[in-house]
Design an enzyme around this catalytic site. Structure first.
Site, PDB file in Angstrom:
ATOM      1  N   TYR A   1      75.486  13.137 -73.386  1.00 36.60           N
ATOM      2  CA  TYR A   1      75.254  12.876 -75.278  1.00 36.60           C
ATOM      3  C   TYR A   1      73.822  13.684 -75.297  1.00 36.60           C
ATOM      4  O   TYR A   1      73.325  14.236 -74.398  1.00 36.60           O
ATOM      5  CB  TYR A   1      74.416  11.242 -75.607  1.00 36.60           C
TER       6      TYR A   1
ATOM      7  N   SER B   1      62.124   7.747 -73.190  1.00 30.65           N
ATOM      8  CA  SER B   1      62.831   6.930 -72.617  1.00 30.65           C
ATOM      9  C   SER B   1      63.821   8.089 -72.185  1.00 30.65           C
ATOM     10  O   SER B   1      64.605   8.812 -72.920  1.00 30.65           O
ATOM     11  CB  SER B   1      62.935   5.735 -73.031  1.00 30.65           C
ATOM     12  N   LYS B   2      64.579   7.208 -71.664  1.00 32.09           N
ATOM     13  CA  LYS B   2      65.999   7.876 -71.534  1.00 32.09           C
ATOM     14  C   LYS B   2      67.585   7.339 -71.639  1.00 32.09           C
ATOM     15  O   LYS B   2      69.106   7.575 -71.356  1.00 32.09           O
ATOM     16  CB  LYS B   2      66.327   8.756 -69.490  1.00 32.09           C
ATOM     17  N   ARG B   3      67.041   6.356 -71.458  1.00 31.07           N
ATOM     18  CA  ARG B   3      67.713   5.063 -71.911  1.00 31.07           C
ATOM     19  C   ARG B   3      68.940   5.595 -72.910  1.00 31.07           C
ATOM     20  O   ARG B   3      68.128   5.834 -73.901  1.00 31.07           O
ATOM     21  CB  ARG B   3      67.413   3.790 -71.950  1.00 31.07           C
TER      22      ARG B   3
END
Ligand code: GLU
Length: 344
Positions: free
Chosen positions: A14, A258-260
């Site tokens: 994404y 964050s990479k979440r």
């Protein structure tokens, strides 16, 4: 000379909030200078490629209004790649990279390396034990031209590495100022992999040059790669673009953002009701504020005020409450009809 910036995402999923900021700043800088904004897809890492992500990147950029002047587009649901400097998908530019690799091999700036993974692992391990920085030991430089030819004829797998020259590399980053690095700290970077695909480092330099990019605006994580890129520009005899490395985006506790996916995917914010104009306004202020006395700006106002020199050097905190507040501001100024249309 026409100013040209680019956004060069890898299609690995994404669009990240950090990617949106890079794209936005590149867009604002191009617009401010009556220049062009280019989109290039860096898809040479086939293992990390996620099908469908190119289309979704393009759609997301369109939803937030960051339209590019050159690069891939979606037309009637299909990916179309045209334009005078295309193709704009790196996987379609392999012959261009091979021609440039041949040039570097001929000039002695690059060399073939036949070392096995086992040998490289052992080497790395021994460097670790000795608490030394791990660097390739140039074992393959000992081969004569004939030996290299022979190995290639025998189909021995190989990569191409750059031969880092002696001395030091100095450049002036448009945000960070002057930076000097001793070349001996830099590893002989792989430029062409065994699968015949270039690495990012070769592809980014060749493409930025051939596509006429004048200003490279990108995340701070690439600053350590900049000296390698500048060495390549020098090896090709090309003038490098201006480099501008943006400060990190941080969580409120100052750790790296964050990479979440749920926290940082731009499409998720849009799908959950954040207005594109609020998101753009919010992201623009992650590292830059035109005046400091207010927080709501239109894209035209941001464009007029944009200046690489005004970008902060230190990290920018991603504050979700501020985004919610800003979204509220934008929602409240919509007319009832517009609010209904958007809600629908
Ligand atoms: N493909 C790289 C990325 O995904 C681009 C780095 C650059 O802008 O040079 O971040």
């Amino acid at each position: 000379m026409t100013v040209k910036t680019r956004f060069a995402p890898s299609p690995t999923g994404y669009l990240h909030i950090g990617g949106l900021r890079t794209a936005l700043y590149s867009y604002l800088f191009a617009r401010k200078n009556s220049g062009r904004f280019l989109l290039r897809i860096e898809d040479t890492d086939r293992e990390r490629f996620v099908p469908g992500s190119i289309e979704s990147l393009i759609n997301t950029l369109e939803r937030v209004g960051l339209t590019h002047d050159e690069g891939p587009r979606i037309s009637s649901g299909r990916l179309v790649v045209d334009g005078e400097h295309g193709p704009y998908l790196q996987s379609e530019r392999i012959t261009i990279y091979h021609a440039h690799i041949s040039q570097l091999l001929a000039s002695g700036f690059a060399y073939r390396c036949f070392c096995s993974k086992d040998r490289l692992d052992t080497l790395r391990h021994s460097h670790e034990l000795a608490k030394m920085p791990s660097k390739y030991d140039r074992a393959c430089l000992k081969f004569t031209k004939e030996e290299v030819e022979h190995k290639l004829n025998m189909k021995e797998p190989s990569v191409v590495r750059m031969r880092v020259p002696e001395g030091s590399t100095t450049f002036s980053d448009a945000i960070r100022g002057p930076i000097t690095i001793q070349n001996e700290q830099i590893d002989d970077q792989i430029l062409l992999k065994t699968d015949g695909f270039p690495t990012y480092h070769l592809a980014v330099v060749v493409d930025d040059h051939l596509m006429g990019v004048t200003h490279v605006i990108r995340g701070d994580e690439w600053i350590s790669s900049a000296p390698k890129h500048l060495m390549l520009y020098q090896a090709f005899g090309w003038t490098p673009p201006v480099l501008a490395h943006l400060p990190l985006i941080l969580n409120p506790d100052h750790s790296k953002l964050s990479k979440r996916q749920g926290d940082v995917a731009v499409e998720d914010y849009l799908d959950s009701g954040y207005l594109p104009e609020a998101l753009i306004n919010f992201v623009a202020l992650l590292g830059f504020n035109p005046s400091g006395d207010r927080e709501i700006y239109t894209v035209d106002e941001l464009t007029a005020a944009f200046d690489l020199e005004k970008i902060n050097k230190s990290g920018a905190v991603f504050n979700r409450e501020k985004l919610d507040w800003m979204n509220g501001q934008y929602i409240r100024i919509l007319s009832p009809e517009e609010l209904m249309n958007r809600a629908v």
